[in-house]
Design a protein around this motif. Structure first.
Motif, PDB file in Angstrom:
ATOM      1  N   SER A   6       2.091   2.986   7.881  1.00 13.40           N
ATOM      2  CA  SER A   6       2.331   1.911   7.270  1.00 13.40           C
ATOM      3  C   SER A   6       1.450   0.812   7.962  1.00 13.40           C
ATOM      4  N   ASP A   7       1.546   0.898   9.115  1.00 12.56           N
ATOM      5  CA  ASP A   7       0.635  -0.240   9.847  1.00 12.56           C
ATOM      6  C   ASP A   7      -0.894   0.012   9.928  1.00 12.56           C
ATOM      7  N   ARG A   8      -1.266   1.340   9.843  1.00  8.92           N
ATOM      8  CA  ARG A   8      -2.739   1.768   9.233  1.00  8.92           C
ATOM      9  C   ARG A   8      -3.087   1.302   7.876  1.00  8.92           C
ATOM     10  N   LEU A   9      -2.279   1.426   7.200  1.00 10.73           N
ATOM     11  CA  LEU A   9      -2.491   0.936   5.696  1.00 10.73           C
ATOM     12  C   LEU A   9      -2.630  -0.368   5.346  1.00 10.73           C
ATOM     13  N   GLU A  10      -1.776  -1.193   6.129  1.00 10.12           N
ATOM     14  CA  GLU A  10      -1.833  -2.608   6.198  1.00 10.12           C
ATOM     15  C   GLU A  10      -3.070  -3.134   6.821  1.00 10.12           C
ATOM     16  N   GLY A  11      -3.719  -2.477   7.825  1.00 13.45           N
ATOM     17  CA  GLY A  11      -4.881  -2.605   8.466  1.00 13.45           C
ATOM     18  C   GLY A  11      -6.007  -2.627   7.579  1.00 13.45           C
ATOM     19  N   ALA A  12      -5.819  -1.561   6.730  1.00  4.91           N
ATOM     20  CA  ALA A  12      -6.915  -1.268   5.688  1.00  4.91           C
ATOM     21  C   ALA A  12      -7.122  -2.102   4.676  1.00  4.91           C
ATOM     22  N   PHE A  13      -5.971  -2.759   4.182  1.00  3.79           N
ATOM     23  CA  PHE A  13      -5.932  -3.752   3.051  1.00  3.79           C
ATOM     24  C   PHE A  13      -6.751  -5.234   3.545  1.00  3.79           C
ATOM     25  N   LYS A  14      -6.579  -5.242   5.131  1.00  2.00           N
ATOM     26  CA  LYS A  14      -7.078  -6.569   5.597  1.00  2.00           C
ATOM     27  C   LYS A  14      -8.581  -6.696   5.214  1.00  2.00           C
ATOM     28  N   THR A  15      -9.398  -5.625   4.801  1.00  2.00           N
ATOM     29  CA  THR A  15     -10.844  -5.666   4.560  1.00  2.00           C
ATOM     30  C   THR A  15     -11.076  -6.769   3.601  1.00  2.00           C
ATOM     31  N   PHE A  16     -10.023  -6.719   2.678  1.00  2.00           N
ATOM     32  CA  PHE A  16     -10.255  -7.913   1.501  1.00  2.00           C
ATOM     33  C   PHE A  16     -10.050  -9.252   1.993  1.00  2.00           C
ATOM     34  N   THR A  17      -9.511  -9.564   2.958  1.00  2.00           N
ATOM     35  CA  THR A  17      -9.084 -10.852   3.502  1.00  2.00           C
ATOM     36  C   THR A  17     -10.453 -11.849   3.077  1.00  2.00           C
ATOM     37  N   GLY A  18     -10.394 -12.817   2.412  1.00  2.00           N
ATOM     38  CA  GLY A  18     -11.346 -13.859   2.080  1.00  2.00           C
ATOM     39  C   GLY A  18     -12.361 -13.371   1.272  1.00  2.00           C
ATOM     40  N   ASP A  19     -12.216 -12.309   0.715  1.00  2.00           N
ATOM     41  CA  ASP A  19     -12.951 -11.679  -0.601  1.00  2.00           C
ATOM     42  C   ASP A  19     -12.429 -12.312  -1.797  1.00  2.00           C
ATOM     43  N   ASN A  20     -13.110 -12.702  -2.498  1.00  2.00           N
ATOM     44  CA  ASN A  20     -12.696 -13.165  -3.906  1.00  2.00           C
ATOM     45  C   ASN A  20     -12.796 -12.272  -5.006  1.00  2.00           C
ATOM     46  N   LYS A  21     -13.149 -11.013  -4.759  1.00  2.00           N
ATOM     47  CA  LYS A  21     -13.518  -9.919  -6.008  1.00  2.00           C
ATOM     48  C   LYS A  21     -13.522  -8.800  -5.151  1.00  2.00           C
ATOM     49  N   ILE A  22     -13.400  -7.557  -6.003  1.00  2.00           N
ATOM     50  CA  ILE A  22     -13.635  -6.208  -5.479  1.00  2.00           C
ATOM     51  C   ILE A  22     -15.010  -5.794  -5.634  1.00  2.00           C
ATOM     52  N   THR A  23     -15.577  -5.263  -4.454  1.00  2.00           N
ATOM     53  CA  THR A  23     -16.876  -4.658  -4.619  1.00  2.00           C
ATOM     54  C   THR A  23     -16.897  -3.456  -4.014  1.00  2.00           C
ATOM     55  N   GLU A  24     -18.252  -2.632  -4.389  1.00  2.00           N
ATOM     56  CA  GLU A  24     -18.398  -1.406  -3.916  1.00  2.00           C
ATOM     57  C   GLU A  24     -18.172  -1.237  -2.369  1.00  2.00           C
ATOM     58  N   ILE A  25     -18.749  -2.235  -1.714  1.00  2.00           N
ATOM     59  CA  ILE A  25     -18.749  -2.293  -0.173  1.00  2.00           C
ATOM     60  C   ILE A  25     -17.303  -2.395   0.498  1.00  2.00           C
ATOM     61  N   ASN A  26     -16.555  -3.546  -0.152  1.00  2.00           N
ATOM     62  CA  ASN A  26     -15.149  -3.733   0.488  1.00  2.00           C
ATOM     63  C   ASN A  26     -14.227  -2.572   0.107  1.00  2.00           C
ATOM     64  N   VAL A  27     -14.256  -1.957  -1.107  1.00  2.00           N
ATOM     65  CA  VAL A  27     -13.600  -0.744  -1.374  1.00  2.00           C
ATOM     66  C   VAL A  27     -13.931   0.596  -0.498  1.00  2.00           C
ATOM     67  N   ALA A  28     -15.332   0.741  -0.348  1.00  2.00           N
ATOM     68  CA  ALA A  28     -15.661   1.956   0.490  1.00  2.00           C
ATOM     69  C   ALA A  28     -14.994   1.431   1.948  1.00  2.00           C
ATOM     70  N   THR A  29     -15.097   0.366   2.453  1.00  2.00           N
ATOM     71  CA  THR A  29     -14.683   0.150   3.812  1.00  2.00           C
ATOM     72  C   THR A  29     -13.043   0.222   3.974  1.00  2.00           C
ATOM     73  N   SER A  30     -12.497  -0.032   3.040  1.00  2.00           N
ATOM     74  CA  SER A  30     -10.959   0.127   2.913  1.00  2.00           C
ATOM     75  C   SER A  30     -10.566   1.319   2.827  1.00  2.00           C
ATOM     76  N   LEU A  31     -11.337   2.338   1.787  1.00  2.00           N
ATOM     77  CA  LEU A  31     -10.863   3.856   1.639  1.00  2.00           C
ATOM     78  C   LEU A  31     -11.205   4.639   3.006  1.00  2.00           C
ATOM     79  N   LYS A  32     -12.029   4.144   3.611  1.00  2.00           N
ATOM     80  CA  LYS A  32     -12.343   4.838   4.944  1.00  2.00           C
ATOM     81  C   LYS A  32     -11.340   4.886   5.901  1.00  2.00           C
ATOM     82  N   GLU A  33     -10.630   3.654   5.844  1.00  2.00           N
ATOM     83  CA  GLU A  33      -9.606   3.533   6.748  1.00  2.00           C
ATOM     84  C   GLU A  33      -8.197   4.198   6.185  1.00  2.00           C
ATOM     85  N   ILE A  34      -8.106   4.078   4.952  1.00  2.00           N
ATOM     86  CA  ILE A  34      -6.943   4.794   4.303  1.00  2.00           C
ATOM     87  C   ILE A  34      -7.164   6.227   4.294  1.00  2.00           C
ATOM     88  N   ARG A  35      -8.409   6.743   4.269  1.00  2.00           N
ATOM     89  CA  ARG A  35      -8.378   8.279   4.393  1.00  2.00           C
ATOM     90  C   ARG A  35      -8.148   8.546   5.827  1.00  2.00           C
TER      91      ARG A  35
END
Length: 449
Positions: A6-35
């Motif tokens: 749970s803690d590690r997934l929460e950290g993965a979602f912080k990738t999107f903090t401050g972003d106003n849209k989903i991009t390939e870059i922030n998705v890739a960064t988040s998914l790396k941490e989720i994996r």
């Protein structure tokens, strides 16, 4: 349970903090941490990779829709949906139709089969109002029959056993005949634990299954063994073609790999999860609720269901009258405490309340607080329990000596009890005060990790 994931997934979602849209870059960064989080939770890399590929496809496919939704919120929703699907999608019930229905329990040595047999008997008796017979077919483990006998008495189920018979097929068939003669609704057959590499033992349980043709064959898995449990489940399923999985010891120091991987691996649903040694601590598995817990959203539906299981309408009416008359005493409090304990581990209960896990931070709460309060009350005389206003300093000192705690501990508890009692009395006579709180800290202070 799942705290690290749970803690590690929460950290993965912080990738999107401050972003106003989903991009390939922030998705890739988040998914790396989720994996990484999934692999650390003992999920097979292939499964983790396939999972994140599905999340990526959905995330990038949604980047131009629902613009009012923040990217992080969208990502959490997608991961929640995929976690739910990975664990089975929806709850699958147990098939106990028949006269009698037969449930065969299988699993490795030490996985908790016999304890689960007792829990399932209680579940079917209380939830389905069925007359249950448990059958002792473990003819190898010392005291296995005695253990099942004790559990059957504890949960109010019948038991069939033949201590001198070493043929589990004969015992199971005789148990079913006994159940038919005595009008039992369901027979639960507890078998010996076995190793998947033990061909003789695997053949034995296959013979039992073929002889009794069970409505359900359930494979019991110790969730603390992680990916090893999933691999073993595959071996057993190839041999037995079981109907569902039971995860035991889910309250232990488990990383969650078994819960997240077993449905994908054997394509059989998780039907029950066991979270403690008490017979009441058995839950029907709901993939959607479990995914909410993993993502720190709580599980208020399960919390309410557990509370309803312990709710006694007549007792509630009696207590309401006593509270209104300001007669709520230590006996009443002890009774409520026992009902709360039956709901399960206090930490797991708090984690079911949305937002509570984050609010508690690093405060560690355990059930020892219950024991301290119980010890204080049980050191009182019957008169003192019934009349809290009698508490003098000499009585408090005697109580402290009797329960092995300090006079400050006793004073603190009695003061908090008195505050709670007064607040309950006011609230019972003034419904507008409901929700104002009061009387906290009854369980003693939490401690920092």
């Amino acid at each position: 349970m799942f705290d690290n994931l749970s803690d590690r997934l929460e950290g993965a979602f912080k990738t999107f903090t401050g972003d106003n849209k989903i991009t390939e870059i922030n998705v890739a960064t988040s998914l790396k941490e989720i994996r990484r989080a999934l692999v650390a939770a003992d999920v097979n890399y292939k499964i983790a990779k396939e999972f994140t590929d599905k999340v990526k496809e959905k995330a990038l496919g949604s980047k131009n829709v629902l613009k009012a939704v923040k990217p992080g919120q969208m990502m959490v929703k997608i991961v929640q949906d995929e976690l739910t699907e990975l664990m089975g999608g929806q709850s699958v019930g147990i098939n106990v139709k028949g006269a009698p229905a037969v449930v065969l329990i299988a699993g490795l040595q030490g996985s908790g089969k016999t304890t689960f047999t007792g829990k399932l008997a209680l579940h079917l008796k209380e939830k389905r109002k069925m007359k249950v017979l448990v059958t002792a077919c473990d003819v190898y483990r010392p005291a296995a029959i005695d253990q099942l006998t004790v559990l059957s008495e504890q949960v109010g189920a019948g038991i069939y056993k033949e201590p001198e018979n070493k043929n589990p097929v004969e015992i199971a068939l005789n148990a079913i005949a006994h159940a038919q003669d005595n009008k039992y609704d369901v027979v639960i057959v507890d078998t010996a634990g076995r190793l998947s590499v033990d061909e003789a033992m695997m053949q034995e349980i296959a013979d039992v299954r073929d002889a009794i043709s069970p409505n359900e064959t359930l494979f019991v898995v110790d969730s603390m063994t992680g990916q090893d449990a999933v691999n073993t489940a595959k071996v057993f399923n190839d041999r037995l073609n079981f109907d569902g999985v039971v995860l035991t010891k889910l309250d232990g120091d488990t990383r969650g790999g078994a819960a997240l991987s077993v449905k994908y691996t054997v394509d059989k649903p998780i039907k029950f999860v066991s979270t403690g040694e008490k017979m009441e601590q058995l839950d029907v598995f709901h993939p959607d609720r479990m995914s909410q817990r993993i993502l720190g959203m709580g599980d208020i539906i399960s919390f309410v269901e557990r509370a309803q299981d312990q709710f006694d309408e007549d007792e509630a009416k009696r207590l309401e009258k006593r509270i209104k008359k300001n007669k709520f005493d230590f006996n009443d409090f002890l009774g409520q405490l026992n009902q709360l304990k039956k709901m399960g581990d206090i930490k797991s209960l708090l984690n079911m309340i949305p937002g509570m896990k984050k609010a508690m931070g690093d405060i560690e709460i355990d059930n020892s607080a219950f024991s301290r309060v119980e010890a204080i009350i049980q050191s009182m005389t019957p008169t003192e329990r019934a009349q809290p206003e009698l508490m003098s300093m000499s009585r408090k000192k005697r109580i402290a000596r009797g329960c092995g705690q300090t006079i400050d501990d006793v004073n603190r508890f009695i003061k908090q009890f008195d505050q709670m009692r007064k607040m309950m009395h006011k609230m019972s006579n003034n419904p507008a005060m409901m929700g104002m709180g009061g009387g906290g800290g009854m369980m003693g202070k939490g401690r920092r990790r």
